[in-house]
Design a protein around this motif. Structure first.
Motif, PDB file in Angstrom:
ATOM      1  N   ILE A 399       4.210 -34.728 -29.293  1.00 13.59           N
ATOM      2  CA  ILE A 399       5.491 -34.972 -28.626  1.00 13.59           C
ATOM      3  C   ILE A 399       5.324 -35.135 -27.126  1.00 13.59           C
ATOM      4  N   GLY A 400       4.097 -35.268 -26.659  1.00 15.72           N
ATOM      5  CA  GLY A 400       3.928 -35.607 -25.247  1.00 15.72           C
ATOM      6  C   GLY A 400       2.971 -34.682 -24.520  1.00 15.72           C
ATOM      7  N   ASN A 401       2.544 -35.155 -23.362  1.00 19.04           N
ATOM      8  CA  ASN A 401       1.621 -34.408 -22.519  1.00 19.04           C
ATOM      9  C   ASN A 401       2.187 -34.345 -21.107  1.00 19.04           C
ATOM     10  N   SER A 402       1.884 -33.258 -20.415  1.00 23.94           N
ATOM     11  CA  SER A 402       2.317 -33.106 -19.019  1.00 23.94           C
ATOM     12  C   SER A 402       1.102 -33.192 -18.102  1.00 23.94           C
ATOM     13  N   PRO A 403       1.334 -33.419 -16.804  1.00 28.19           N
ATOM     14  CA  PRO A 403       0.209 -33.494 -15.861  1.00 28.19           C
ATOM     15  C   PRO A 403      -0.668 -32.250 -15.948  1.00 28.19           C
ATOM     16  N   ASN A 404      -1.974 -32.472 -15.872  1.00 28.41           N
ATOM     17  CA  ASN A 404      -2.940 -31.379 -15.944  1.00 28.41           C
ATOM     18  C   ASN A 404      -2.786 -30.460 -14.722  1.00 28.41           C
ATOM     19  N   PRO A 405      -2.407 -29.192 -14.937  1.00 31.02           N
ATOM     20  CA  PRO A 405      -2.087 -28.328 -13.794  1.00 31.02           C
ATOM     21  C   PRO A 405      -3.298 -27.728 -13.079  1.00 31.02           C
ATOM     22  N   LEU A 406      -4.512 -27.980 -13.597  1.00 29.07           N
ATOM     23  CA  LEU A 406      -5.662 -27.228 -13.095  1.00 29.07           C
ATOM     24  C   LEU A 406      -5.921 -27.448 -11.610  1.00 29.07           C
ATOM     25  N   VAL A 407      -6.000 -28.691 -11.183  1.00 28.23           N
ATOM     26  CA  VAL A 407      -6.300 -28.946  -9.773  1.00 28.23           C
ATOM     27  C   VAL A 407      -5.146 -28.499  -8.869  1.00 28.23           C
ATOM     28  N   PRO A 408      -3.894 -28.915  -9.146  1.00 31.29           N
ATOM     29  CA  PRO A 408      -2.804 -28.444  -8.289  1.00 31.29           C
ATOM     30  C   PRO A 408      -2.724 -26.914  -8.229  1.00 31.29           C
ATOM     31  N   ASN A 409      -2.896 -26.235  -9.380  1.00 28.66           N
ATOM     32  CA  ASN A 409      -2.797 -24.776  -9.369  1.00 28.66           C
ATOM     33  C   ASN A 409      -3.855 -24.121  -8.498  1.00 28.66           C
ATOM     34  N   SER A 410      -5.045 -24.734  -8.464  1.00 26.34           N
ATOM     35  CA  SER A 410      -6.106 -24.078  -7.699  1.00 26.34           C
ATOM     36  C   SER A 410      -6.143 -24.615  -6.272  1.00 26.34           C
ATOM     37  N   PHE A 411      -5.186 -25.447  -5.918  1.00 21.38           N
ATOM     38  CA  PHE A 411      -5.174 -26.018  -4.566  1.00 21.38           C
ATOM     39  C   PHE A 411      -3.725 -26.143  -4.097  1.00 21.38           C
ATOM     40  N   PRO A 412      -3.142 -25.006  -3.686  1.00 24.60           N
ATOM     41  CA  PRO A 412      -1.703 -24.948  -3.433  1.00 24.60           C
ATOM     42  C   PRO A 412      -1.229 -25.882  -2.303  1.00 24.60           C
ATOM     43  N   ASP A 413      -2.159 -26.357  -1.445  1.00 22.43           N
ATOM     44  CA  ASP A 413      -1.731 -27.260  -0.370  1.00 22.43           C
ATOM     45  C   ASP A 413      -1.155 -28.558  -0.914  1.00 22.43           C
ATOM     46  N   LEU A 414      -1.503 -28.860  -2.156  1.00 23.47           N
ATOM     47  CA  LEU A 414      -1.115 -30.129  -2.751  1.00 23.47           C
ATOM     48  C   LEU A 414       0.340 -30.065  -3.220  1.00 23.47           C
ATOM     49  N   GLU A 415       1.167 -30.990  -2.717  1.00 21.01           N
ATOM     50  CA  GLU A 415       2.580 -30.964  -3.105  1.00 21.01           C
ATOM     51  C   GLU A 415       2.753 -31.572  -4.493  1.00 21.01           C
ATOM     52  N   VAL A 416       3.492 -30.869  -5.350  1.00 22.18           N
ATOM     53  CA  VAL A 416       3.750 -31.397  -6.697  1.00 22.18           C
ATOM     54  C   VAL A 416       5.246 -31.425  -6.973  1.00 22.18           C
ATOM     55  N   THR A 417       5.644 -32.253  -7.947  1.00 22.80           N
ATOM     56  CA  THR A 417       7.052 -32.317  -8.323  1.00 22.80           C
ATOM     57  C   THR A 417       7.387 -31.140  -9.215  1.00 22.80           C
ATOM     58  N   ARG A 418       8.636 -31.030  -9.579  1.00 23.24           N
ATOM     59  CA  ARG A 418       9.101 -29.930 -10.404  1.00 23.24           C
ATOM     60  C   ARG A 418       8.389 -29.924 -11.762  1.00 23.24           C
ATOM     61  N   TRP A 419       8.078 -31.120 -12.258  1.00 21.34           N
ATOM     62  CA  TRP A 419       7.418 -31.198 -13.571  1.00 21.34           C
ATOM     63  C   TRP A 419       5.899 -31.282 -13.451  1.00 21.34           C
ATOM     64  N   GLY A 420       5.379 -31.019 -12.249  1.00 26.55           N
ATOM     65  CA  GLY A 420       3.931 -30.855 -12.138  1.00 26.55           C
ATOM     66  C   GLY A 420       3.144 -32.076 -11.715  1.00 26.55           C
ATOM     67  N   GLY A 421       3.793 -33.210 -11.477  1.00 26.40           N
ATOM     68  CA  GLY A 421       3.068 -34.404 -11.018  1.00 26.40           C
ATOM     69  C   GLY A 421       2.738 -34.272  -9.536  1.00 26.40           C
ATOM     70  N   ILE A 422       1.585 -34.810  -9.127  1.00 23.35           N
ATOM     71  CA  ILE A 422       1.232 -34.768  -7.705  1.00 23.35           C
ATOM     72  C   ILE A 422       2.089 -35.793  -6.965  1.00 23.35           C
ATOM     73  N   VAL A 423       2.661 -35.384  -5.827  1.00 20.91           N
ATOM     74  CA  VAL A 423       3.515 -36.270  -5.031  1.00 20.91           C
ATOM     75  C   VAL A 423       2.631 -37.178  -4.181  1.00 20.91           C
ATOM     76  N   VAL A 424       2.840 -38.503  -4.273  1.00 24.09           N
ATOM     77  CA  VAL A 424       2.028 -39.438  -3.474  1.00 24.09           C
ATOM     78  C   VAL A 424       2.925 -40.490  -2.809  1.00 24.09           C
ATOM     79  N   ASN A 425       2.368 -41.117  -1.786  1.00 25.99           N
ATOM     80  CA  ASN A 425       2.956 -42.319  -1.218  1.00 25.99           C
ATOM     81  C   ASN A 425       2.687 -43.445  -2.213  1.00 25.99           C
ATOM     82  N   GLU A 426       3.750 -44.130  -2.635  1.00 25.39           N
ATOM     83  CA  GLU A 426       3.585 -45.087  -3.733  1.00 25.39           C
ATOM     84  C   GLU A 426       2.682 -46.257  -3.403  1.00 25.39           C
ATOM     85  N   ILE A 427       2.630 -46.614  -2.141  1.00 23.18           N
ATOM     86  CA  ILE A 427       1.821 -47.783  -1.783  1.00 23.18           C
ATOM     87  C   ILE A 427       0.345 -47.422  -1.662  1.00 23.18           C
ATOM     88  N   THR A 428       0.076 -46.207  -1.142  1.00 24.70           N
ATOM     89  CA  THR A 428      -1.315 -45.868  -0.827  1.00 24.70           C
ATOM     90  C   THR A 428      -1.910 -44.811  -1.744  1.00 24.70           C
TER      91      THR A 428
END
Ligand SMILES: Cc1cc2nc3c(=O)[nH]c(=O)nc-3n(C[C@H](O)[C@H](O)[C@H](O)COP(=O)(O)OP(=O)(O)OC[C@H]3O[C@@H](n4cnc5c(N)ncnc54)[C@H](O)[C@@H]3O)c2cc1C
Ligand SMILES: Cc1cc2nc3c(=O)[nH]c(=O)nc-3n(C[C@H](O)[C@H](O)[C@H](O)COP(=O)(O)OP(=O)(O)OC[C@H]3O[C@@H](n4cnc5c(N)ncnc54)[C@H](O)[C@@H]3O)c2cc1C
Ligand code: SF4
Ligand code: FES
Lengths: 487, 288
Positions: A399-428
């Motif tokens: 029924i589906g997969n969610s973003p792998n939390p391992l890297v974001p969890n161990s690197f809190p500086d990385l901004e993620v969305t509520r559902w766990g996706g890494i936030v990026v600039n869409e162009i770059t």
């Protein structure tokens, strides 16, 4: 030949293995075009001035361009043209949802009032990629001066592989860290052999190695090496760790024996070669009757794998209607041909076990379609009192997969969305941490191979500029990507 | 490839292996494990890192031969290499000065217990250890555990060494004699951990256990290792392997460990008739 005549040619079917035969082997189902078939299919393209098909392609392949070369019999030229934009055409030709992309926009499909009768762009793409690979010629990309810059790519899925290939061609040193013992991501652990032969993935990986990409397997970044250390040791980092977190239904009985996630089932079957047990050491749950819950490509792959593992009956249980299934049309078609039973508008609410703790049935409730939900699809609503027990020996949750939390969890500086996706600039593809980029399913959630590659390609260009200019702020405007180029 | 630097026999079917793996050695903390795959068609099996030597760049694994993969490992020789050694995985043991700590190890569970006991002692705790096994020759690491403990008690089911009886009997004796503990760490077969937890819950001693469900990737990708802890489902490879023992559903864990029992048996029989090795380890059942 004029356009009218071209429009009259019916689509050239690709020969396939007979459904009865193929469920007892793991060989690929569609057998591929012969050169004659490909040249005939290529004749159907009218070389539109404004090629809408290109608009529908997430990486902007020059579709009429490569099709014309096929028609002329210049397969080498066609392969070159395709590779300008798509590093992994043998895979995309097989797994892209063409009916929602290039082929949806194709003029021929519109004229014939049936998108299924568009030019078979995906099949032609596959033909050219296979032809090119079978020539076995290795084309060394034009040599560039080494930049002296080092890049780490975390995750060897389609996103990471694309970034690695592009950056090495720009002259940077690239090391890919992969958690598993093989490169390819979902392409090797998820998508089955009969849909995407593993030797094709391997030959793409071999190519990357030949052009200088270095692979470090068995490296779970965030565990084997801290993310911080990677960020400090390299001039730029790309995170392409995918959407590898399986979702469960959260119903009673889900931990019974014989209940497994699609990821577990497919990983055992593909990456660990459980079809070859006991020659290969990894076993897999087998059942005479197997239920797969879900309606996407992943569910189709599980249901079809179950048949190949010896199931007498393989059922798809899906809570919506067939039109709403997210799977590629071809997958649904193939699954039906092979005898997979579609139990639509049904949803398991509880799993029932025997006295040894093995699943013996699923309590299923019938559904009907209500008002459209946020995805625009009509929402399935349970019909009260319609529950019944569907007996089964095994149940696969797809029924589906969610973003792998391992890297974001161990690197809190990385901004993620509520559902766990890494936030990026869409162009770059820039993340919240300078020097760190991300793309593919870890950003989008479970999406597609071609979108992951598109992300990889855009990130690679931005990373290249970042590495040569050191510029981080306003990198997107500096990149000055014209719209056409972004495509 | 990861090279085997040293191998020695610790007991019947129990071997110590030292592999070169410098990154793992550098970043590993007590309580973490590795995934081992010994040849191209091999299974991925989880094994606790019993010790590391950062200077040598090596990790120590202590493994009981219970099935095809672990028996094949028992045939390995110094200098051989294996294709996969992934780690360190899992969350480290929570090490803290709490006062008096009771470490309980059963069978192969003494291997993962050792680093935890030593870290607890290094953190300034008073450590009492109880090691249990069916028989004297199955007690491993007694000397190292003695060093890592202030007091050490051995129990055997058959009375061939130490006190005759189960580890739970020894715990009860200690408490009856007025000993108090602030924390218990129990590692061993699930059935042992279950009964230790039932007892320590009654005695009001918070208890950490290390769980050994079947795993595949060990990175949180497949959910094969899911265990029920309280009213939550956890992935042991990512959220564990250590959990609050008073909340663990041991019956579910034990049932799930049997998922592939008949396949495991077939694989082992096929392999043994092939390699002509003994089948007696099969009867020892279970892991740890
Ligand atoms: C069964 C299945 C069928 C599918 N069918 C289709 C299809 O037909 N068509 C289609 O377009 N798409 C399909 N998809 C989706 C498609 O495969 C994905 O969208 C795509 O693979 C995403 O690529 P990615 O590079 O972002 O991530 P992935 O392919 O998921 O790769 C991520 C990689 O990163 C590694 N990794 C994760 N964490 C770490 C870490 N901490 N350190 C190092 N490495 C790490 C993983 O092991 C993995 O190899 C399917 C997916 C599945 C599961
Ligand atoms: C986090 C963790 C740490 C562990 N640490 C150690 C250790 O330090 N030393 C040690 O000897 N053993 C340890 N184990 C158990 C070890 O992984 C199994 O004994 C091993 O996988 C058996 O493989 P086999 O092919 O030889 O046996 P099999 O024939 O596959 O199985 C024999 C027995 O092992 C269990 N088992 C099978 N596959 C697995 C698996 N993938 N994961 C867990 N159990 C399995 C089965 O339930 C069965 O009872 C640990 C397990 C976990 C989860
Ligand atoms: S839209 Fe169709 S007909 Fe037109 S160029 Fe593209 S593939 Fe050819
Ligand atoms: S072993 Fe696959 S998620 Fe834990």
């Amino acid at each position: 030949m004029n356009a009218k005549e071209r429009m009259k040619i019916p689509p050239v079917d690709m020969p396939e293995q007979d459904p009865k035969e193929r469920v007892s082997n793991l060989d690929e189902v569609p057998l591929g075009y012969t050169p004659e078939m490909a040249m005939m299919e290529a004749k159907r393209c009218i070389q539109c001035k404004t090629a809408f098909c290109i608009e529908g392609c997430p990486v902007g392949i020059d579709i009429p361009g490569f099709i014309k070369l096929i028609e002329d019999g210049d397969f080498k030229g066609a392969a070159r043209k395709m590779k300008e934009r798509n590093l992994l055409p043998a895979m995309c030709g097989r797994v892209c949802p063409q009916e929602e992309q290039c082929q949806l926009f194709c003029t021929i499909g519109k004229v014939r009032k049936n998108p299924c009768e568009s030019v078979m762009i995906g099949k032609l793409e596959r033909f050219i990629a296979d032809w090119d690979r079978e020539q076995g010629e290795f084309e060394q990309p034009p040599s560039v001066k080494s930049s002296g810059r080092r890049v780490a790519v975390i995750g060897a899925g389609p996103a990471g592989l694309t970034v690695a290939g592009d950056l090495v061609k720009f002259g940077h040193e690239v090391i890919v860290f992969e958690a598993l013992h093989k490169a390819g991501g979902v392409l090797v652990y998820g998508i089955p052999e009969f849909r995407l032969p593993k030797k094709i993935v391997q030959s793409e990986v071999d190519y990357l190695e030949k052009i200088g990409v270095e692979f470090r397997y068995d490296h779970v970044i965030g565990k084997t090496i801290p993310v911080r250390k990677i960020v400090d040791d390299f001039d730029a980092v790309f995170i392409g760790t995918g959407a590898g977190l399986p979702r469960f239904m959260r119903v009673d009985g889900e931990n019974l024996l014989g209940v497994l996630s699609a990821n577990e089932y497919l990983t055992r079957a593909n990456l660990m070669k459980a079809y070859d047990f006991p020659e290969a050491d990894t076993p897999i749950v087998k059942g005479k009757k197997v239920i797969t819950v879900g309606g996407g490509n992943v569910a189709m792959d599980c249901a079809r794998t179950a048949l190949r593992m010896g199931a007498e009956r393989s059922l798809i249980v899906y809570r919506r209607a067939e039109e709403q299934m997210p799977a590629r049309l071809e997958e649904i078609h193939h699954a039906k041909e092979e005898g997979v039973e579609f139990h639509l508008l049904q949803n398991p609410v509880r799993l029932v076990g025997d006295d040894r703790g093995w699943i013996k049935g699923a309590e299923v409730i019938k559904m009907e379609l209500g008002e459209p939900d946020s995805s625009g699809r009509r929402r399935p609503v349970p019909i009260e009192g319609s529950e019944f027990i569907e007996n089964t020996d095994a149940l696969i949750v797809a029924i589906g997969n969610s973003p792998n939390p391992l890297v974001p969890n161990s690197f809190p500086d990385l901004e993620v969305t509520r559902w766990g996706g890494i936030v990026v600039n869409e162009i770059t593809g820039q993340t919240s941490v300078p020097g760190v980029f991300a793309g593919g399913d870890i950003v989008l959630g479970a999406a597609t191979v071609i979108l992951a590659m598109g992300h990889g390609r855009r990130a690679a260009r931005a990373m290249n500029l970042y590495l040569s200019s050191g510029r981080w702020v306003d990198l997107d405007s500096a990149l000055d990507l014209s719209r056409a180029e972004v495509h | 490839m990861y090279q085997l630097l040293h191998k020695e026999k610790l007991g019947p079917d129990i071997f110590l292996y030292r592999f070169r793996a410098s990154d793992i050695a550098r970043y590993r903390k007590p309580g973490q494990f590795v995934i081992v795959r010994i040849h191209e068609n091999g299974e991925r099996i989880p094994i606790t890192i019993a010790d590391v030597d950062i200077e040598e760049g090596s990790i120590t694994l202590i493994i009981q031969a219970v099935g095809k993969t672990t028996l094949q490992m028992a045939q390995m020789k110094k200098g051989d290499s294996i294709p996969t050694l992934t780690g360190p995985l899992g969350e480290p043991t929570h090490i803290e000065k709490v006062g008096r700590v009771l470490c309980v190890g059963g069978g192969i569970g003494i291997a993962p217990l050792y680093p935890a006991a030593r870290a607890m002692k290094d953190a300034g705790n008073h450590v009492t250890s109880i090691l249990g096994a069916r028989s004297s020759n199955l007690i491993i690491l007694a000397d190292l555990m003695r060093e890592a403990s202030d007091d050490l008690i051995i129990t055997t089911d058959d009375g061939t060494e130490g006190q005759k009886g189960l580890v739970t009997d020894a715990i009860r004796n200690l408490v009856d004699n007025g000993e108090e503990f602030d924390q218990c760490i129990a590692m061993g077969p699930p059935i042992m951990m279950k009964f230790v937890c039932i007892l320590t819950e009654k005695l009001g001693i918070p208890t950490i256990v290390s769980l050994n469900p079947i795993m595949v990737d060990g990175t949180g990708m497949c959910g094969c290792c899911r265990v029920t802890v309280g009213d939550e489902v956890k992935f042991a490879c990512i959220d564990g392997p250590e959990f609050d023992g008073h909340k663990v559903d041991f019956d579910e864990l034990m049932a799930r460990l049997a998922t592939y029992r008949s396949e495991e048996k077939n694989a082992l029989e096929g392999y043994s008739s092939h390699a002509g090795c003994r089948l007696d380890s099969m009867s020892e059942g279970g892991s740890r």
